[in-house]
Design an enzyme around this catalytic site. Structure first.
Site, short mmCIF file in Angstrom:
data_model
loop_
_atom_site.label_atom_id
_atom_site.label_comp_id
_atom_site.label_asym_id
_atom_site.label_seq_id
_atom_site.Cartn_x
_atom_site.Cartn_y
_atom_site.Cartn_z
N HIS A 154 0.76 -1.14 -0.13
CA HIS A 154 -0.09 0.08 0.04
C HIS A 154 1.21 1.21 -0.02
CE1 HIS A 154 -3.62 -2.41 1.99
NE2 HIS A 154 -2.49 -2.88 2.24
N THR A 168 0.46 5.10 1.95
CA THR A 168 -0.32 5.52 3.02
C THR A 168 -1.30 6.55 2.69
OG1 THR A 168 1.51 6.91 3.63
CG2 THR A 168 1.62 5.00 4.62
N GLU A 199 2.41 -1.00 4.53
CA GLU A 199 2.16 0.33 4.21
C GLU A 199 3.62 0.79 3.72
OE1 GLU A 199 -0.47 2.08 3.77
OE2 GLU A 199 -2.19 1.01 4.66
N HIS A 211 -2.61 -3.07 -3.21
CA HIS A 211 -4.14 -3.05 -2.97
C HIS A 211 -4.97 -2.79 -3.98
CE1 HIS A 211 -6.78 -1.20 0.76
NE2 HIS A 211 -6.92 -2.47 0.07
N ASP A 241 -3.65 2.28 -4.77
CA ASP A 241 -2.35 1.96 -4.39
C ASP A 241 -1.71 0.72 -4.60
OD1 ASP A 241 -4.30 1.17 -2.29
OD2 ASP A 241 -2.81 1.15 -0.83
ZN LIG Z 1 -4.18 0.42 0.64
#
Ligand SMILES: [Zn+2]
Length: 253
Positions: free
Chosen positions: A54, A56, A121, A159, A169
C-alpha cells in the site's frame, strides 16, 4: 479461628483475579463445544500466503502511525508493517495476527484478504516517487517474509490489484520492475510475443488473479502495475504481457 474463612475467601478471590487476568491475555479458546476435545501436539501457526503493498496517502510517518493505531474517522485500520521514506521499518501487528489493511476484495480464489495476507504500508503521498532507501528496506523485508513465512515470492500484489474498483495504491509510480529484478512479484520474463489466435485477455487477467467485477477498473489496476500508466482499455501490449504471465503460471513458475 474466625479469620480463617475470610483468609480463604481472600485467597480464592486472588486466584480468580489471576485467572481473569490470564484469560484477558489468552488467545481465542481453541475448543469447539460441539466436539470432544482430544488435543494433538502436531500443529503450528497458520501462515499467510500473500503480501499486499500500500501507499499511506498521508503526509508523514507520524501521521500514519497515528492512523494505523487508533479508531480514525474512517474506521479502525492497521497494517503489519509501515516503512518510512527514510527506510525505517515499523511493525504494528504480529505476523501471526490478522491486520485490517485490505478490506473487501478478491485475488484469485481468496476472498478474505486480511486473513490470508501480510500488509505493508509505504509512507508516500500517492503522487511522489518512492524513495530509494524505502524500496531497499522493503526488499529486505520481502526477503525476510518470503523466507521465514514461506510466502511464495511471486505472491506480492498491490492493494489496487485485489480491489480495483475501490483502491489506487501503490499507484503507477511504484517500482514493480525493481522488485521483479530482485525476484519478487510476478513480472513478464524474456521477450514479449503476440499470443496465439483465440487468446482471451480477460480469462488471462482472471488466471493471474484479478477480479473481473468491474472490467474497466481491473484494466486500470493492471496498467498501473505492469505499465506504470492509466487507461482502462486493453491493447495489444497488454495481451503480450498477459500471455507471458499466463505461460509462467501454467508452467508452475
Ligand atoms: Zn491500501
Amino acid at each position: 479461628m474466625r479469620a480463617f474463612p475470610i483468609l480463604r475467601l481472600l485467597r480464592a478471590a486472588s486466584v480468580l483475579l489471576a485467572l481473569a487476568l490470564l484469560a484477558a491475555c489468552a488467545p481465542l479458546p481453541p475448543r469447539n463445544p460441539l466436539a470432544t476435545w482430544v488435543p494433538s501436539p502436531n500443529h503450528d501457526i497458520r501462515r499467510p500466503v500473500l503480501i499486499v503493498l500500500h501507499f499511506t496517502d498521508q503526509q508523514s510517518v507520524r501521521q500514519s502511525l497515528e492512523t494505523l493505531r487508533t479508531a480514525n474517522s474512517g474506521g479502525p485500520v492497521s497494517a503489519h508493517y509501515l516503512i518510512g521514506a527514510d527506510g525505517h521499518l515499523y511493525q504494528l501487528v504480529s505476523d501471526q495476527l490478522r491486520a485490517w489493511h485490505a478490506g473487501g476484495g478478491r485475488w484469485g480464489t481468496i476472498t478474505d484478504l486480511n486473513s490470508a495476507s501480510i500488509g505493508i504500508e509505504l509512507d508516500n503521498d500517492g503522487h511522489s516517487p518512492f524513495a530509494q532507501a524505502q524500496i531497499d528496506s522493503l526488499l529486505r523485508l520481502l526477503a525476510d517474509l518470503t523466507e521465514r513465512l514461506q510466502i511464495p515470492r511471486e505472491q506480492i500484489i498491490g492493494h489496487q490489484d485485489l480491489a480495483p474498483a475501490r483502491k489506487n495504491d501503490p499507484g503507477p509510480l511504484f517500482p514493480w520492475q525493481r522488485l521483479a529484478a530482485a525476484g519478487f512479484g510476478r513480472w513478464p520474463q524474456g521477450v514479449l510475443v503476440d499470443p496465439p489466435a483465440g487468446f482471451d485477455p480477460w480469462m488471462a487477467l482472471a488466471v493471474v488473479g484479478y477480479p473481473l467485477d468491474d472490467r474497466a477498473a481491473t484494466v486500470r489496476a493492471f496498467h498501473n502495475h505492469y505499465r506504470g500508466l492509466g487507461g482502462d482499455e486493453l491493447d495489444p501490449q497488454d495481451s503480450r504481457i498477459l500471455w507471458n504471465l499466463v505461460q509462467q503460471i501454467e508452467s508452475g513458475g
